[in-house]
Design a protein around this motif. Structure first.
Motif, PDB file in Angstrom:
ATOM      1  N   LEU A 139       0.860  -1.177   0.000  1.00 26.91           N
ATOM      2  CA  LEU A 139       0.000   0.000   0.000  1.00 26.91           C
ATOM      3  C   LEU A 139       0.901   1.233   0.000  1.00 26.91           C
ATOM      4  O   LEU A 139       1.775   1.359   0.860  1.00 26.91           O
ATOM      5  N   VAL A 140       0.669   2.113  -0.948  1.00 31.76           N
ATOM      6  CA  VAL A 140       1.495   3.318  -1.060  1.00 31.76           C
ATOM      7  C   VAL A 140       0.605   4.546  -0.979  1.00 31.76           C
ATOM      8  O   VAL A 140      -0.289   4.735  -1.816  1.00 31.76           O
ATOM      9  N   GLU A 141       0.858   5.364   0.048  1.00 28.46           N
ATOM     10  CA  GLU A 141       0.059   6.565   0.272  1.00 28.46           C
ATOM     11  C   GLU A 141       0.744   7.786  -0.330  1.00 28.46           C
ATOM     12  O   GLU A 141       1.963   7.829  -0.484  1.00 28.46           O
ATOM     13  N   SER A 142      -0.058   8.788  -0.623  1.00 28.23           N
ATOM     14  CA  SER A 142       0.456  10.068  -1.084  1.00 28.23           C
ATOM     15  C   SER A 142      -0.550  11.158  -0.751  1.00 28.23           C
ATOM     16  O   SER A 142      -1.716  10.865  -0.469  1.00 28.23           O
ATOM     17  N   GLY A 143      -0.081  12.408  -0.762  1.00 32.21           N
ATOM     18  CA  GLY A 143      -0.992  13.537  -0.610  1.00 32.21           C
ATOM     19  C   GLY A 143      -0.915  14.271   0.704  1.00 32.21           C
ATOM     20  O   GLY A 143      -1.617  15.267   0.894  1.00 32.21           O
ATOM     21  N   GLY A 144      -0.105  13.817   1.622  1.00 32.00           N
ATOM     22  CA  GLY A 144       0.008  14.528   2.893  1.00 32.00           C
ATOM     23  C   GLY A 144       0.763  15.833   2.732  1.00 32.00           C
ATOM     24  O   GLY A 144       1.283  16.148   1.664  1.00 32.00           O
ATOM     25  N   GLY A 145       0.814  16.597   3.824  1.00 38.40           N
ATOM     26  CA  GLY A 145       1.551  17.850   3.775  1.00 38.40           C
ATOM     27  C   GLY A 145       1.124  18.808   4.856  1.00 38.40           C
ATOM     28  O   GLY A 145       0.430  18.430   5.810  1.00 38.40           O
ATOM     29  N   LEU A 146       1.535  20.054   4.686  1.00 36.22           N
ATOM     30  CA  LEU A 146       1.221  21.132   5.629  1.00 36.22           C
ATOM     31  C   LEU A 146       0.106  21.983   5.047  1.00 36.22           C
ATOM     32  O   LEU A 146       0.181  22.405   3.875  1.00 36.22           O
ATOM     33  N   VAL A 147      -0.917  22.253   5.848  1.00 36.98           N
ATOM     34  CA  VAL A 147      -2.047  23.058   5.394  1.00 36.98           C
ATOM     35  C   VAL A 147      -2.511  23.943   6.540  1.00 36.98           C
ATOM     36  O   VAL A 147      -2.365  23.570   7.718  1.00 36.98           O
ATOM     37  N   GLN A 148      -3.060  25.085   6.202  1.00 37.77           N
ATOM     38  CA  GLN A 148      -3.575  25.992   7.227  1.00 37.77           C
ATOM     39  C   GLN A 148      -4.933  25.525   7.731  1.00 37.77           C
ATOM     40  O   GLN A 148      -5.662  24.832   7.002  1.00 37.77           O
ATOM     41  N   PRO A 149      -5.288  25.892   8.950  1.00 43.06           N
ATOM     42  CA  PRO A 149      -6.630  25.562   9.442  1.00 43.06           C
ATOM     43  C   PRO A 149      -7.703  26.068   8.483  1.00 43.06           C
ATOM     44  O   PRO A 149      -7.612  27.186   7.960  1.00 43.06           O
ATOM     45  N   GLY A 150      -8.698  25.195   8.252  1.00 46.81           N
ATOM     46  CA  GLY A 150      -9.748  25.510   7.294  1.00 46.81           C
ATOM     47  C   GLY A 150      -9.452  25.054   5.887  1.00 46.81           C
ATOM     48  O   GLY A 150     -10.330  25.103   5.023  1.00 46.81           O
ATOM     49  N   TYR A 152      -3.403  -5.327   5.684  1.00 44.85           N
ATOM     50  CA  TYR A 152      -2.182  -4.642   5.268  1.00 44.85           C
ATOM     51  C   TYR A 152      -2.244  -3.156   5.598  1.00 44.85           C
ATOM     52  O   TYR A 152      -3.321  -2.541   5.586  1.00 44.85           O
ATOM     53  N   TRP A 153      -1.050  -2.595   5.848  1.00 47.57           N
ATOM     54  CA  TRP A 153      -0.922  -1.183   6.188  1.00 47.57           C
ATOM     55  C   TRP A 153       0.060  -0.481   5.250  1.00 47.57           C
ATOM     56  O   TRP A 153       1.051  -1.080   4.817  1.00 47.57           O
ATOM     57  N   GLY A 154      -0.207   0.780   4.991  1.00 47.68           N
ATOM     58  CA  GLY A 154       0.753   1.609   4.290  1.00 47.68           C
ATOM     59  C   GLY A 154       1.796   2.138   5.255  1.00 47.68           C
ATOM     60  O   GLY A 154       1.740   1.892   6.464  1.00 47.68           O
ATOM     61  N   GLN A 155       2.741   2.897   4.709  1.00 53.68           N
ATOM     62  CA  GLN A 155       3.847   3.387   5.520  1.00 53.68           C
ATOM     63  C   GLN A 155       3.491   4.662   6.290  1.00 53.68           C
ATOM     64  O   GLN A 155       4.216   5.067   7.199  1.00 53.68           O
ATOM     65  N   GLY A 156       2.382   5.267   5.926  1.00 57.00           N
ATOM     66  CA  GLY A 156       1.942   6.480   6.619  1.00 57.00           C
ATOM     67  C   GLY A 156       2.344   7.746   5.897  1.00 57.00           C
ATOM     68  O   GLY A 156       3.404   7.795   5.255  1.00 57.00           O
ATOM     69  N   THR A 157       1.499   8.759   5.994  1.00 63.10           N
ATOM     70  CA  THR A 157       1.803  10.061   5.411  1.00 63.10           C
ATOM     71  C   THR A 157       1.434  11.145   6.430  1.00 63.10           C
ATOM     72  O   THR A 157       0.367  11.088   7.048  1.00 63.10           O
ATOM     73  N   GLN A 158       2.318  12.104   6.607  1.00 60.08           N
ATOM     74  CA  GLN A 158       2.125  13.135   7.629  1.00 60.08           C
ATOM     75  C   GLN A 158       1.176  14.207   7.129  1.00 60.08           C
ATOM     76  O   GLN A 158       1.333  14.745   6.023  1.00 60.08           O
ATOM     77  N   VAL A 159       0.206  14.533   7.973  1.00 60.76           N
ATOM     78  CA  VAL A 159      -0.679  15.670   7.738  1.00 60.76           C
ATOM     79  C   VAL A 159      -0.509  16.633   8.912  1.00 60.76           C
ATOM     80  O   VAL A 159      -0.689  16.245  10.068  1.00 60.76           O
ATOM     81  N   THR A 160      -0.147  17.857   8.604  1.00 55.33           N
ATOM     82  CA  THR A 160       0.050  18.871   9.627  1.00 55.33           C
ATOM     83  C   THR A 160      -0.846  20.061   9.329  1.00 55.33           C
ATOM     84  O   THR A 160      -0.778  20.627   8.225  1.00 55.33           O
TER      85      THR A 160
END
Length: 120
Positions: free
Chosen positions: A4-15, A109-117
Motif C-alpha cells: 500500500l502506497v500513500e500520497s498527498g500529505g503535507g502542511l495546510v492551514q486551518p480551514g 495490510y498497512w501503508g507506511q503512513g503520510t504526515q498531515v500537519t
C-alpha cells in the motif's frame, strides 16, 4: 505480498483541504475493506474512515461532515478528501486494506503512513 502506497500529505492551514490517496498492488484477488487511520503524537492509532467494496462508508464522529472517503475498485485505490481541517487533525495517516489474495488467504495490510500537519 501486498503493498500500500500513500500520497498527498503535507502542511495546510486551518480551514484548508487535502486529498490523500492510497494505491494497493501485488497479489490481490479482491479488496474487501479499505480505510484510513491516524495516529497523533503520544496517542493511539484511531479509525478515521472505512469503505467496503460495495461503497458502504463509516466515519469517526470527529470527521463526519468534513472528510469523505471514496475508492476506485478498478485501480485498487482509496481516497480521503479532507476539508475544513483543524489543528487536531494533525497526525500520521495510515492506509489499511483487508485483502483476499491470489493464494486465497485474507490479510490485513498497512501503508507506511503520510504526515498531515494543520497549522498556521
Amino acid at each position: 505480498q501486498v503493498q500500500l502506497v500513500e500520497s498527498g500529505g503535507g502542511l495546510v492551514q486551518p480551514g484548508g483541504s487535502l486529498r490523500l490517496s492510497c494505491a494497493a498492488s501485488g497479489s490481490i484477488r479482491m479488496i474487501n475493506v479499505m480505510g484510513w487511520y491516524r495516529q497523533a503524537p503520544e496517542k493511539q492509532r484511531e479509525l478515521v474512515a472505512t469503505i467496503t467494496s460495495g461503497g458502504s462508508t463509516n466515519y469517526a464522529d470527529s470527521v463526519k461532515g468534513r472528510f469523505t472517503i471514496s475508492r476506485d475498485n478498478a485501480k485498487n485505490t482509496v481516497y480521503l478528501q479532507m476539508n475544513s481541517l483543524k489543528p487536531e487533525d494533525t497526525a500520521v495517516y495510515y492506509c489499511n486494506a483487508l485483502v483476499f489474495t491470489t493464494t486465497r488467504e485474507y490479510g490485513n495490510y498497512w501503508g507506511q503512513g503520510t504526515q498531515v500537519t494543520v497549522s498556521s
